[in-house]
Design a protein around this motif. Structure first.
Motif, mmCIF file in Angstrom:
data_model
loop_
_atom_site.group_PDB
_atom_site.id
_atom_site.type_symbol
_atom_site.label_atom_id
_atom_site.label_comp_id
_atom_site.label_asym_id
_atom_site.label_seq_id
_atom_site.Cartn_x
_atom_site.Cartn_y
_atom_site.Cartn_z
ATOM 1 N N THR A 32 0.811 -1.222 0.000
ATOM 2 C CA THR A 32 0.000 0.000 0.000
ATOM 3 C C THR A 32 0.848 1.276 0.000
ATOM 4 O O THR A 32 0.297 2.361 -0.155
ATOM 5 C CB THR A 32 -0.963 0.022 1.201
ATOM 6 N N ALA A 33 2.160 1.145 0.157
ATOM 7 C CA ALA A 33 3.033 2.315 0.118
ATOM 8 C C ALA A 33 3.427 2.694 -1.311
ATOM 9 O O ALA A 33 4.061 3.731 -1.529
ATOM 10 C CB ALA A 33 4.294 2.061 0.951
ATOM 11 N N LEU A 34 3.043 1.884 -2.292
ATOM 12 C CA LEU A 34 3.384 2.193 -3.682
ATOM 13 C C LEU A 34 2.701 3.476 -4.137
ATOM 14 O O LEU A 34 1.537 3.718 -3.815
ATOM 15 C CB LEU A 34 2.926 1.064 -4.613
ATOM 16 N N THR A 35 3.420 4.268 -4.899
ATOM 17 C CA THR A 35 2.791 5.417 -5.545
ATOM 18 C C THR A 35 1.932 4.895 -6.699
ATOM 19 O O THR A 35 2.082 3.744 -7.125
ATOM 20 C CB THR A 35 3.846 6.382 -6.115
ATOM 21 N N ALA A 36 1.071 5.752 -7.218
ATOM 22 C CA ALA A 36 0.250 5.358 -8.364
ATOM 23 C C ALA A 36 1.149 4.947 -9.525
ATOM 24 O O ALA A 36 0.889 3.946 -10.201
ATOM 25 C CB ALA A 36 -0.687 6.494 -8.767
ATOM 26 N N GLN A 37 2.216 5.687 -9.751
ATOM 27 C CA GLN A 37 3.121 5.380 -10.855
ATOM 28 C C GLN A 37 3.778 4.010 -10.660
ATOM 29 O O GLN A 37 3.869 3.219 -11.596
ATOM 30 C CB GLN A 37 4.176 6.463 -10.994
ATOM 31 N N GLU A 38 4.232 3.726 -9.447
ATOM 32 C CA GLU A 38 4.860 2.427 -9.173
ATOM 33 C C GLU A 38 3.849 1.287 -9.322
ATOM 34 O O GLU A 38 4.150 0.247 -9.909
ATOM 35 C CB GLU A 38 5.447 2.409 -7.755
ATOM 36 N N PHE A 39 2.646 1.506 -8.788
ATOM 37 C CA PHE A 39 1.594 0.498 -8.886
ATOM 38 C C PHE A 39 1.269 0.207 -10.353
ATOM 39 O O PHE A 39 1.173 -0.949 -10.757
ATOM 40 C CB PHE A 39 0.337 0.974 -8.155
ATOM 41 N N LEU A 40 1.107 1.259 -11.131
ATOM 42 C CA LEU A 40 0.706 1.079 -12.530
ATOM 43 C C LEU A 40 1.811 0.458 -13.377
ATOM 44 O O LEU A 40 1.529 -0.230 -14.354
ATOM 45 C CB LEU A 40 0.206 2.396 -13.111
ATOM 46 N N ALA A 41 3.063 0.685 -12.991
ATOM 47 C CA ALA A 41 4.160 0.003 -13.692
ATOM 48 C C ALA A 41 4.083 -1.506 -13.436
ATOM 49 O O ALA A 41 4.247 -2.317 -14.361
ATOM 50 C CB ALA A 41 5.507 0.561 -13.242
ATOM 51 N N LEU A 42 3.802 -1.882 -12.193
ATOM 52 C CA LEU A 42 3.620 -3.298 -11.872
ATOM 53 C C LEU A 42 2.380 -3.859 -12.568
ATOM 54 O O LEU A 42 2.375 -4.992 -13.046
ATOM 55 C CB LEU A 42 3.504 -3.494 -10.357
ATOM 56 N N ASP A 43 1.333 -3.048 -12.621
ATOM 57 C CA ASP A 43 0.093 -3.440 -13.299
ATOM 58 C C ASP A 43 0.380 -3.767 -14.760
ATOM 59 O O ASP A 43 -0.059 -4.802 -15.278
ATOM 60 C CB ASP A 43 -0.914 -2.295 -13.172
ATOM 61 N N ALA A 44 1.123 -2.912 -15.434
ATOM 62 C CA ALA A 44 1.463 -3.154 -16.844
ATOM 63 C C ALA A 44 2.279 -4.436 -16.987
ATOM 64 O O ALA A 44 2.066 -5.228 -17.913
ATOM 65 C CB ALA A 44 2.222 -1.958 -17.412
ATOM 66 N N GLN A 45 3.196 -4.656 -16.056
ATOM 67 C CA GLN A 45 3.994 -5.883 -16.083
ATOM 68 C C GLN A 45 3.111 -7.108 -15.871
ATOM 69 O O GLN A 45 3.334 -8.160 -16.478
ATOM 70 C CB GLN A 45 5.094 -5.833 -15.023
ATOM 71 N N PHE A 46 2.099 -6.982 -14.998
ATOM 72 C CA PHE A 46 1.165 -8.075 -14.752
ATOM 73 C C PHE A 46 0.442 -8.471 -16.041
ATOM 74 O O PHE A 46 0.374 -9.649 -16.393
ATOM 75 C CB PHE A 46 0.157 -7.668 -13.677
ATOM 76 N N HIS A 47 -0.073 -7.478 -16.751
ATOM 77 C CA HIS A 47 -0.792 -7.762 -17.995
ATOM 78 C C HIS A 47 0.140 -8.407 -19.023
ATOM 79 O O HIS A 47 -0.259 -9.334 -19.730
ATOM 80 C CB HIS A 47 -1.436 -6.481 -18.536
ATOM 81 N N LEU A 48 1.357 -7.935 -19.088
ATOM 82 C CA LEU A 48 2.335 -8.528 -20.005
ATOM 83 C C LEU A 48 2.694 -9.952 -19.564
ATOM 84 O O LEU A 48 2.839 -10.844 -20.408
ATOM 85 C CB LEU A 48 3.585 -7.657 -20.080
ATOM 86 N N ALA A 49 2.798 -10.183 -18.262
ATOM 87 C CA ALA A 49 3.115 -11.525 -17.757
ATOM 88 C C ALA A 49 2.033 -12.527 -18.147
ATOM 89 O O ALA A 49 2.338 -13.684 -18.464
ATOM 90 C CB ALA A 49 3.301 -11.499 -16.237
ATOM 91 N N LEU A 50 0.777 -12.094 -18.140
ATOM 92 C CA LEU A 50 -0.294 -12.982 -18.591
ATOM 93 C C LEU A 50 -0.104 -13.341 -20.060
ATOM 94 O O LEU A 50 -0.237 -14.504 -20.441
ATOM 95 C CB LEU A 50 -1.665 -12.342 -18.376
#
Length: 133
Positions: A32-50
């Motif tokens: 929960t300490a992630l910034t929106a930018q950090e979270f969304l970078a991980l989010d993009a990686q998640f979609h790519l990982a799928l």
């Protein structure tokens, strides 16, 4: 949305994909300490990982190529969301719902959940932007 819906459905139909990378990214997004930018970078990686887990190199390469364009739009949308923590919690739950549908071998639910996840974020970011004007 077409690419990602296809990926999610294919993963659910197959039922034997290695989703280790996607799960690790979900765990990282739980911080929960992630910034929106950090979270969304991980989010993009998640979609790519799928996409990579689905094993279709054409789709994975296409998504990787689109990633920076999509990430820019998603980040712009995040800047318009006044309660980012609430949105991040919703996105985390939606990601887990997609994985649950894949694990359950339910391609219809997997496709629907990824479609609703993506369209919901875009809709809400746009609506908030329009309301702010």
């Amino acid at each position: 949305m077409l690419l990602e819906s296809s990926v999610a459905g294919e993963l659910a139909e197959r039922g034997s994909a290695d989703l280790t990378d996607a799960r690790q990214l979900l765990d990282a997004m739980d911080d929960t300490a992630l910034t929106a930018q950090e979270f969304l970078a991980l989010d993009a990686q998640f979609h790519l990982a799928l996409a990579e887990a689905a094993g279709n190199t054409v789709v994975a390469t296409t998504m990787a190529g689109l990633r920076s364009s999509i990430e820019g739009y998603v980040l712009a949308g995040a800047a318009r969301i006044p309660e980012w923590e609430v949105m991040a919690a919703r996105l985390r739950a939606e990601h887990r719902g997609v994985i649950d549908a894949i694990d359950a071998g339910d391609p219809t639910a997997a496709r629907t959940r990824i479609h609703d996840h993506i369209s919901g974020y875009y809709r809400d970011a746009h609506t908030l932007s329009t309301d702010a004007r």
